[in-house]
Design a protein around this motif. Structure first.
Motif, PDB file in Angstrom:
ATOM      1  N   LEU A   1      -1.544   0.771   7.597  1.00 47.15           N
ATOM      2  CA  LEU A   1      -1.508   0.146   6.282  1.00 47.15           C
ATOM      3  C   LEU A   1      -0.093   0.049   5.734  1.00 47.15           C
ATOM      4  O   LEU A   1       0.305  -0.983   5.168  1.00 47.15           O
ATOM      5  N   TYR A   2       0.696   1.116   5.897  1.00 49.89           N
ATOM      6  CA  TYR A   2       2.069   1.098   5.377  1.00 49.89           C
ATOM      7  C   TYR A   2       2.879  -0.012   6.048  1.00 49.89           C
ATOM      8  O   TYR A   2       3.652  -0.722   5.390  1.00 49.89           O
ATOM      9  N   ASP A   3       2.701  -0.163   7.366  1.00 47.80           N
ATOM     10  CA  ASP A   3       3.417  -1.214   8.098  1.00 47.80           C
ATOM     11  C   ASP A   3       3.052  -2.599   7.570  1.00 47.80           C
ATOM     12  O   ASP A   3       3.916  -3.464   7.384  1.00 47.80           O
ATOM     13  N   LEU A   4       1.764  -2.806   7.336  1.00 45.58           N
ATOM     14  CA  LEU A   4       1.293  -4.113   6.867  1.00 45.58           C
ATOM     15  C   LEU A   4       1.845  -4.445   5.486  1.00 45.58           C
ATOM     16  O   LEU A   4       2.273  -5.573   5.235  1.00 45.58           O
ATOM     17  N   VAL A   5       1.842  -3.453   4.602  1.00 42.17           N
ATOM     18  CA  VAL A   5       2.395  -3.685   3.263  1.00 42.17           C
ATOM     19  C   VAL A   5       3.894  -3.938   3.358  1.00 42.17           C
ATOM     20  O   VAL A   5       4.442  -4.780   2.631  1.00 42.17           O
ATOM     21  N   THR A   6       4.566  -3.235   4.262  1.00 42.85           N
ATOM     22  CA  THR A   6       6.001  -3.452   4.464  1.00 42.85           C
ATOM     23  C   THR A   6       6.284  -4.887   4.883  1.00 42.85           C
ATOM     24  O   THR A   6       7.155  -5.561   4.312  1.00 42.85           O
ATOM     25  N   ILE A   7       5.535  -5.364   5.867  1.00 41.86           N
ATOM     26  CA  ILE A   7       5.772  -6.702   6.399  1.00 41.86           C
ATOM     27  C   ILE A   7       5.382  -7.799   5.419  1.00 41.86           C
ATOM     28  O   ILE A   7       6.130  -8.758   5.197  1.00 41.86           O
TER      29      ILE A   7
ATOM     30  N   SER B   1      -6.696   8.754  -8.369  1.00 43.87           N
ATOM     31  CA  SER B   1      -7.377   7.469  -8.546  1.00 43.87           C
ATOM     32  C   SER B   1      -6.424   6.356  -8.984  1.00 43.87           C
ATOM     33  O   SER B   1      -6.869   5.226  -9.239  1.00 43.87           O
ATOM     34  N   ALA B   2      -5.143   6.673  -9.059  1.00 43.81           N
ATOM     35  CA  ALA B   2      -4.175   5.726  -9.616  1.00 43.81           C
ATOM     36  C   ALA B   2      -4.138   4.403  -8.852  1.00 43.81           C
ATOM     37  O   ALA B   2      -4.095   3.321  -9.455  1.00 43.81           O
ATOM     38  N   THR B   3      -4.130   4.476  -7.519  1.00 41.91           N
ATOM     39  CA  THR B   3      -4.014   3.240  -6.731  1.00 41.91           C
ATOM     40  C   THR B   3      -5.196   2.314  -6.974  1.00 41.91           C
ATOM     41  O   THR B   3      -5.018   1.103  -7.139  1.00 41.91           O
ATOM     42  N   MET B   4      -6.410   2.859  -7.011  1.00 40.41           N
ATOM     43  CA  MET B   4      -7.590   2.043  -7.263  1.00 40.41           C
ATOM     44  C   MET B   4      -7.520   1.396  -8.645  1.00 40.41           C
ATOM     45  O   MET B   4      -7.784   0.207  -8.817  1.00 40.41           O
ATOM     46  N   LEU B   5      -7.135   2.190  -9.650  1.00 39.08           N
ATOM     47  CA  LEU B   5      -7.025   1.657 -11.004  1.00 39.08           C
ATOM     48  C   LEU B   5      -5.982   0.546 -11.089  1.00 39.08           C
ATOM     49  O   LEU B   5      -6.220  -0.513 -11.684  1.00 39.08           O
TER      50      LEU B   5
ATOM     51  N   GLN C   1       7.213  13.244  -3.543  1.00 36.75           N
ATOM     52  CA  GLN C   1       6.192  13.441  -2.518  1.00 36.75           C
ATOM     53  C   GLN C   1       6.153  12.272  -1.547  1.00 36.75           C
ATOM     54  O   GLN C   1       6.010  12.457  -0.333  1.00 36.75           O
ATOM     55  N   ILE C   2       6.269  11.073  -2.071  1.00 36.37           N
ATOM     56  CA  ILE C   2       6.293   9.866  -1.225  1.00 36.37           C
ATOM     57  C   ILE C   2       7.490   9.902  -0.291  1.00 36.37           C
ATOM     58  O   ILE C   2       7.395   9.553   0.890  1.00 36.37           O
ATOM     59  N   LYS C   3       8.603  10.353  -0.804  1.00 36.05           N
ATOM     60  CA  LYS C   3       9.831  10.410  -0.001  1.00 36.05           C
ATOM     61  C   LYS C   3       9.723  11.429   1.125  1.00 36.05           C
ATOM     62  O   LYS C   3      10.182  11.182   2.252  1.00 36.05           O
ATOM     63  N   ASN C   4       9.081  12.566   0.858  1.00 36.77           N
ATOM     64  CA  ASN C   4       9.118  13.695   1.793  1.00 36.77           C
ATOM     65  C   ASN C   4       7.877  13.862   2.662  1.00 36.77           C
ATOM     66  O   ASN C   4       7.895  14.661   3.601  1.00 36.77           O
ATOM     67  N   ASP C   5       6.802  13.138   2.370  1.00 41.73           N
ATOM     68  CA  ASP C   5       5.557  13.352   3.102  1.00 41.73           C
ATOM     69  C   ASP C   5       4.965  12.015   3.532  1.00 41.73           C
ATOM     70  O   ASP C   5       4.620  11.179   2.694  1.00 41.73           O
ATOM     71  N   ALA C   6       4.840  11.821   4.850  1.00 41.17           N
ATOM     72  CA  ALA C   6       4.363  10.543   5.390  1.00 41.17           C
ATOM     73  C   ALA C   6       2.929  10.236   4.980  1.00 41.17           C
ATOM     74  O   ALA C   6       2.587   9.066   4.725  1.00 41.17           O
TER      75      ALA C   6
ATOM     76  N   ARG D   1       2.971   9.059   1.482  1.00 41.46           N
ATOM     77  CA  ARG D   1       3.590   7.730   1.491  1.00 41.46           C
ATOM     78  C   ARG D   1       2.576   6.657   1.870  1.00 41.46           C
ATOM     79  O   ARG D   1       2.498   5.594   1.245  1.00 41.46           O
ATOM     80  N   ASN D   2       1.787   6.939   2.902  1.00 41.30           N
ATOM     81  CA  ASN D   2       0.764   5.982   3.320  1.00 41.30           C
ATOM     82  C   ASN D   2      -0.329   5.843   2.269  1.00 41.30           C
ATOM     83  O   ASN D   2      -0.777   4.725   1.963  1.00 41.30           O
ATOM     84  N   ALA D   3      -0.764   6.968   1.719  1.00 44.27           N
ATOM     85  CA  ALA D   3      -1.856   6.947   0.749  1.00 44.27           C
ATOM     86  C   ALA D   3      -1.481   6.208  -0.529  1.00 44.27           C
ATOM     87  O   ALA D   3      -2.336   5.582  -1.165  1.00 44.27           O
ATOM     88  N   TYR D   4      -0.197   6.255  -0.893  1.00 46.51           N
ATOM     89  CA  TYR D   4       0.244   5.651  -2.147  1.00 46.51           C
ATOM     90  C   TYR D   4       1.121   4.418  -1.930  1.00 46.51           C
ATOM     91  O   TYR D   4       1.877   4.032  -2.814  1.00 46.51           O
ATOM     92  N   VAL D   5       0.981   3.778  -0.778  1.00 49.13           N
ATOM     93  CA  VAL D   5       1.830   2.617  -0.501  1.00 49.13           C
ATOM     94  C   VAL D   5       1.561   1.478  -1.473  1.00 49.13           C
ATOM     95  O   VAL D   5       2.484   0.770  -1.908  1.00 49.13           O
ATOM     96  N   LEU D   6       0.307   1.291  -1.856  1.00 43.31           N
ATOM     97  CA  LEU D   6       0.004   0.223  -2.817  1.00 43.31           C
ATOM     98  C   LEU D   6       0.470   0.605  -4.222  1.00 43.31           C
ATOM     99  O   LEU D   6       0.875  -0.276  -4.996  1.00 43.31           O
ATOM    100  N   TYR D   7       0.435   1.888  -4.539  1.00 47.90           N
ATOM    101  CA  TYR D   7       1.026   2.323  -5.806  1.00 47.90           C
ATOM    102  C   TYR D   7       2.507   1.941  -5.844  1.00 47.90           C
ATOM    103  O   TYR D   7       3.015   1.450  -6.855  1.00 47.90           O
ATOM    104  N   THR D   8       3.196   2.190  -4.734  1.00 54.26           N
ATOM    105  CA  THR D   8       4.617   1.829  -4.649  1.00 54.26           C
ATOM    106  C   THR D   8       4.808   0.343  -4.887  1.00 54.26           C
ATOM    107  O   THR D   8       5.713  -0.084  -5.622  1.00 54.26           O
ATOM    108  N   TYR D   9       3.942  -0.475  -4.280  1.00 51.72           N
ATOM    109  CA  TYR D   9       4.067  -1.931  -4.444  1.00 51.72           C
ATOM    110  C   TYR D   9       3.807  -2.343  -5.891  1.00 51.72           C
ATOM    111  O   TYR D   9       4.547  -3.164  -6.455  1.00 51.72           O
ATOM    112  N   TYR D  10       2.791  -1.766  -6.512  1.00 49.31           N
ATOM    113  CA  TYR D  10       2.493  -2.122  -7.906  1.00 49.31           C
ATOM    114  C   TYR D  10       3.602  -1.656  -8.840  1.00 49.31           C
ATOM    115  O   TYR D  10       3.876  -2.287  -9.863  1.00 49.31           O
ATOM    116  N   LYS D  11       4.244  -0.554  -8.487  1.00 54.20           N
ATOM    117  CA  LYS D  11       5.376  -0.076  -9.283  1.00 54.20           C
ATOM    118  C   LYS D  11       6.538  -1.070  -9.204  1.00 54.20           C
ATOM    119  O   LYS D  11       7.232  -1.313 -10.194  1.00 54.20           O
ATOM    120  N   ILE D  12       6.722  -1.658  -8.043  1.00 53.94           N
ATOM    121  CA  ILE D  12       7.752  -2.690  -7.864  1.00 53.94           C
ATOM    122  C   ILE D  12       7.437  -3.897  -8.739  1.00 53.94           C
ATOM    123  O   ILE D  12       8.312  -4.427  -9.440  1.00 53.94           O
TER     124      ILE D  12
END
Length: 309
Positions: A279-285, A191-195, A224-229, A232-243
């Motif tokens: 979704l991952y592409d959109l967040v990337t762009i 539930s981390a991304t939603m929170l 897990q993000i590094k090794n599993d696509a 990576r897609n499921a937690y792309v917004l988590y990655t952005y919030y971490k940034i």
């Protein structure tokens, strides 16, 4: 459903989509059978998530909820609510999430299309919590935290301070109970991304930073993000919030490293064709590239800025 996920893991999105569509059709043809009725919930949920993550839409461009799938979800949900007590009892024995799957999808519809109906955003999270309360003999660790996360977001949309405070307090209790409890820890991770979305969009930056630190120290999510696509897609917004959290704390090099790694997974630029983006592409762009460009510009690194654009 598992076969569809397998195809998605190996990168064959077309077969993943076709397999799930076939499963939906088979469940519809055998709808009177409770086992197929139960599986139908999972198929519809996975089809919704697949459309969101993969960017595929048999429902119209990005607006996923104007077409066939959402009508199926609403009809099925209405049917489930009107089952006899005996059938409800049998359904939960087959899979306890059969009702929650659909409520989650309907909340997602409300979240994306805030003007779609006059229903309050809190409607479906509250239904989820009521369902779990009425079936307290089952373990709902994962589902409970997910429902509270949805309720937190919904309360903001509805300007509902009572439910907001309730959700926030219950989540604090769940965090305190998670120590040494793998089931509750997994529910928080899922539930981390939603929170984080709730915290970031409403200015609760301290809560966001604390949650990110908790995840970093508790899980191996970065690996897990590094090794599993799919992860990576499921937690792309988590990655952005971490940034964003790293930048807030003036950890610019850390933010830059996360961004560089995130961009390395996709060969995209601002000039790429956006028509088939997931979704991952959109967040990337729209998030990763502009944020990294801004960091390079602040560091007066013009060469790297032009390379990523």
């Amino acid at each position: 459903s598992n076969l569809s996920r397998y195809y998605q893991i190996i990168g064959n999105n077309k077969l993943a989509s076709e397999t799930l569509k076939q499963g939906i059709l088979i469940a519809e043809e055998n709808y009177k059978n409770l086992y197929f009725k139960n599986a139908y919930s999972e198929f519809l949920r996975n089809r919704t998530f697949q459309s969101l993550i993969m960017g595929e839409n048999d429902l119209g461009k990005i607006n996923l909820y104007d077409g066939i799938l959402i009508k199926k979800i609403k009809n099925h949900f209405s049917h489930l609510e009107n089952l006899s007590p005996q059938d409800k009892n049998e359904m939960i024995k087959i899979d306890k999430s059969y009702y929650l799957d659909l409520a989650y999808c309907l909340f997602t519809e409300k979240l994306i299309n805030t003007n779609f109906s006059k229903e309050k955003a809190t409607t479906y999270p509250l239904k989820m919590l009521e369902y779990m309360k009425n079936n307290s003999n089952y373990n709902f660790d994962f589902e409970y935290v997910a429902a509270l996360s949805l309720l937190l977001q919904a309360s903001v949309l509805d300007d509902d301070l009572k439910n907001f405070n309730f959700a926030k307090n219950e989540l604090s209790i769940e965090f305190s109970k998670s120590i040494g409890n793998p089931s509750k820890l997994d529910s928080i991770k899922s539930s981390a991304t939603m929170l984080l979305s709730v915290y970031e969009t409403n200015g609760y930056y301290s809560d966001s930073d604390k949650l990110i630190k908790f995840i970093e120290e508790t899980f191996t999510l970065d690996d897990q993000i590094k090794n599993d696509a799919i992860t990576r897609n499921a937690y792309v917004l988590y990655t952005y919030y971490k940034i964003l959290s790293s930048i807030r704390q003036n950890k610019i090099e850390k933010a830059k490293n996360i961004l560089t790694n995130a961009l390395s997974y996709q060969n995209l630029s601002l000039s790429s064709n956006h028509s088939n983006f997931n979704l991952y592409d959109l967040v990337t762009i729209f998030k990763f590239i502009p944020t990294l460009s801004e960091i390079y510009l602040d560091q007066k690194n013009i060469n790297n800025t032009t390379q990523i654009i």
